[in-house]
Enzyme design. Structure first.
Site, PDB file in Angstrom:
ATOM      1  N   ASN A 114       0.944  -1.528  -0.252  1.00 39.46           N
ATOM      2  CA  ASN A 114      -0.283  -0.285   0.277  1.00 39.46           C
ATOM      3  C   ASN A 114       1.134   0.955   0.236  1.00 39.46           C
ATOM      4  O   ASN A 114       2.182   1.111   0.388  1.00 39.46           O
ATOM      5  CB  ASN A 114      -1.168  -0.091   1.613  1.00 39.46           C
ATOM      6  CG  ASN A 114      -1.562   0.983   1.238  1.00 39.46           C
ATOM      7  OD1 ASN A 114      -2.293   1.500   0.461  1.00 39.46           O
ATOM      8  ND2 ASN A 114      -2.176   1.474   2.664  1.00 39.46           N
ATOM      9  N   HIS A 116       0.576   5.067   1.697  1.00 40.97           N
ATOM     10  CA  HIS A 116       0.042   5.966   2.557  1.00 40.97           C
ATOM     11  C   HIS A 116       0.155   7.492   1.554  1.00 40.97           C
ATOM     12  O   HIS A 116       1.305   7.641   2.250  1.00 40.97           O
ATOM     13  CB  HIS A 116       0.258   5.916   3.701  1.00 40.97           C
ATOM     14  CG  HIS A 116      -0.644   6.237   4.348  1.00 40.97           C
ATOM     15  ND1 HIS A 116      -1.972   6.591   4.593  1.00 40.97           N
ATOM     16  CD2 HIS A 116      -0.521   7.667   4.774  1.00 40.97           C
ATOM     17  CE1 HIS A 116      -2.707   7.434   5.348  1.00 40.97           C
ATOM     18  NE2 HIS A 116      -1.340   8.482   6.031  1.00 40.97           N
ATOM     19  N   SER A 148       4.650   6.551   2.186  1.00 42.42           N
ATOM     20  CA  SER A 148       4.986   6.027   3.029  1.00 42.42           C
ATOM     21  C   SER A 148       4.448   4.394   2.030  1.00 42.42           C
ATOM     22  O   SER A 148       2.883   4.938   1.813  1.00 42.42           O
ATOM     23  CB  SER A 148       4.387   5.487   4.619  1.00 42.42           C
ATOM     24  OG  SER A 148       4.959   6.869   5.258  1.00 42.42           O
ATOM     25  N   ASP A 157      -3.096   0.923   7.700  1.00 45.70           N
ATOM     26  CA  ASP A 157      -1.843   1.656   7.538  1.00 45.70           C
ATOM     27  C   ASP A 157      -0.880   1.226   8.975  1.00 45.70           C
ATOM     28  O   ASP A 157       0.176   1.689   9.286  1.00 45.70           O
ATOM     29  CB  ASP A 157      -1.674   3.316   7.833  1.00 45.70           C
ATOM     30  CG  ASP A 157      -2.960   3.554   6.915  1.00 45.70           C
ATOM     31  OD1 ASP A 157      -2.246   3.163   5.405  1.00 45.70           O
ATOM     32  OD2 ASP A 157      -3.284   4.739   6.725  1.00 45.70           O
TER      33      ASP A 157
HETATM   34  C1  GAR Z   1      -2.663   8.739  -3.019  1.00 45.85           C
HETATM   35  O1  GAR Z   1      -2.637  10.129  -2.770  1.00 45.85           O
HETATM   36  C2  GAR Z   1      -2.601   7.570  -1.851  1.00 45.85           C
HETATM   37  O2  GAR Z   1      -1.424   7.753  -1.065  1.00 45.85           O
HETATM   38  C3  GAR Z   1      -3.719   8.354  -1.229  1.00 45.85           C
HETATM   39  O3  GAR Z   1      -5.289   8.262  -2.365  1.00 45.85           O
HETATM   40  C4  GAR Z   1      -4.540   9.176  -3.439  1.00 45.85           C
HETATM   41  C5  GAR Z   1      -4.954   8.393  -4.697  1.00 45.85           C
HETATM   42  O4  GAR Z   1      -4.363   9.452  -5.537  1.00 45.85           O
HETATM   43  N1  GAR Z   1      -4.118   6.900  -0.316  1.00 45.85           N
HETATM   44  C6  GAR Z   1      -4.579   7.474   0.596  1.00 45.85           C
HETATM   45  O5  GAR Z   1      -4.757   7.824   1.000  1.00 45.85           O
HETATM   46  C7  GAR Z   1      -4.530   5.504   1.624  1.00 45.85           C
HETATM   47  N2  GAR Z   1      -4.715   5.604   3.085  1.00 45.85           N
HETATM   48  P1  GAR Z   1      -4.936   8.909  -7.150  1.00 45.85           P
HETATM   49  O6  GAR Z   1      -6.750   7.727  -6.674  1.00 45.85           O
HETATM   50  O7  GAR Z   1      -4.672   9.702  -7.971  1.00 45.85           O
HETATM   51  O8  GAR Z   1      -3.657   7.504  -7.727  1.00 45.85           O
END
Ligand code: GAR
Length: 205
Positions: A114, A116, A148, A157
Site C-alpha cells: 500500500n 500512504h 510511505s 496503515d
Molecule cells: C494517493 O495519494 C494515495 O497515497 C492515497 O490516495 C491517493 C490516490 O490518488 N491513499 C490513501 O490515502 C490511503 N490511505 P490517485 O487515485 O490519483 O492515485
C-alpha cells in the site's frame, strides 16, 4: 515433469493487480511503467466504486477491470477467485479505501503493498486518506511530509514500512499544494519500489 515446472515458474510474467477507489493517477502511472517490462505486467484493476475514474483509465490502457461491493468483498470468495482467474502474483493498493479482509491478506501474505500519502506512523489509520491527510499535515504545522510504502496487514496503515520519501511543507502551502508534492513523490517512487519488491519474490522461486 520437474524441469517443465521449473521453466514455467521462471519464464512466466509476474502479474500485478491494482485495487483503487478513486481517480487512479497512481494506477495509470504504474500500468504505464510496466507496459514494456519484460518480467512484470499489470493485468487487472479492481474497484469498490463502479463510477471511479480509475476504471476508465484502466479500460483505456487495455487492462481488465472488476467492480465488487461490500458483500462480495467481505462475505464471498468472488474477489479471490477473480484474482486467481487472472493469475495474480502480487497486489498493489493505490488509493483503495476499504480494509482488506483477513482471507485476502492470508492469500497474498507479503505480496500486497500500500502507499500512504504521509510519513507513517503519522496521519495514518481509519478515515485518513487523500485530502484529509494533507489537511491534517497543514493543521499540524509540520515542516515536512512525504510518502510511505508498506506491506499490508489486517490493520489500516500498520504493516511494515519499507520505503519513505520526504518533501518540505512551506508555511503558505495549501492542502492542495501539499497533495501535488506528495503525488509527485508517489509517481516517482511507487512503480520502482513495486518493481524491487516483486523481483525479490521472483528470485525466491
Ligand atoms: C494517493 O495519494 C494515495 O497515497 C492515497 O490516495 C491517493 C490516490 O490518488 N491513499 C490513501 O490515502 C490511503 N490511505 P490517485 O487515485 O490519483 O492515485
Amino acid at each position: 515433469m520437474p524441469i517443465f515446472v521449473f521453466i514455467m515458474k521462471t519464464t512466466r510474467m509476474i502479474n500485478i493487480a491494482i485495487f483503487a477507489s478513486g481517480n487512479g493517477t497512481n494506477t495509470e502511472q504504474i500500468i504505464r511503467y510496466f507496459r514494456e517490462h519484460n518480467e512484470i505486467h499489470v493485468n487487472f484493476v479492481l474497484s469498490n466504486k463502479p463510477r471511479a475514474y480509475v476504471l476508465e483509465r484502466a479500460r483505456r490502457l487495455g487492462v481488465d477491470t472488476f467492480v465488487f461491493d461490500r458483500r462480495q468483498f467481505y462475505y464471498t470468495n468472488e474477489v479471490i477467485n477473480a484474482l486467481a482467474g487472472h493469475t495474480i502474483d502480487f497486489i498493489v493498493l493505490a488509493g483503495f479505501l476499504w480494509l482488506i479482509p483477513g482471507e485476502l491478506i492470508k492469500a497474498y501474505k507479503n505480496r500486497m503493498l500500500n502507499i500512504h500519502p504521509a510519513l507513517l506512523p503519522k496521519y495514518g489509520g481509519k478515515g485518513m486518506y487523500g485530502k484529509k491527510v494533507h489537511e491534517a499535515v497543514k493543521n499540524s504545522g509540520d515542516t515536512e511530509t512525504g510518502i510511505s510504502i508498506h506491506y499490508v496487514n489486517e490493520k489500516y496503515d500498520e504493516g511494515q514500512v519499507i520505503f519513505q520519501a520526504r518533501c518540505p511543507v512551506q508555511p503558505d502551502d495549501t492542502p492542495d499544494d501539499i497533495a501535488a508534492k506528495v503525488h509527485q513523490l508517489e509517481y516517482e517512487y511507487y512503480p520502482k519500489v513495486i518493481e524491487r519488491e516483486v523481483k525479490k519474490i521472483k528470485d525466491r522461486h
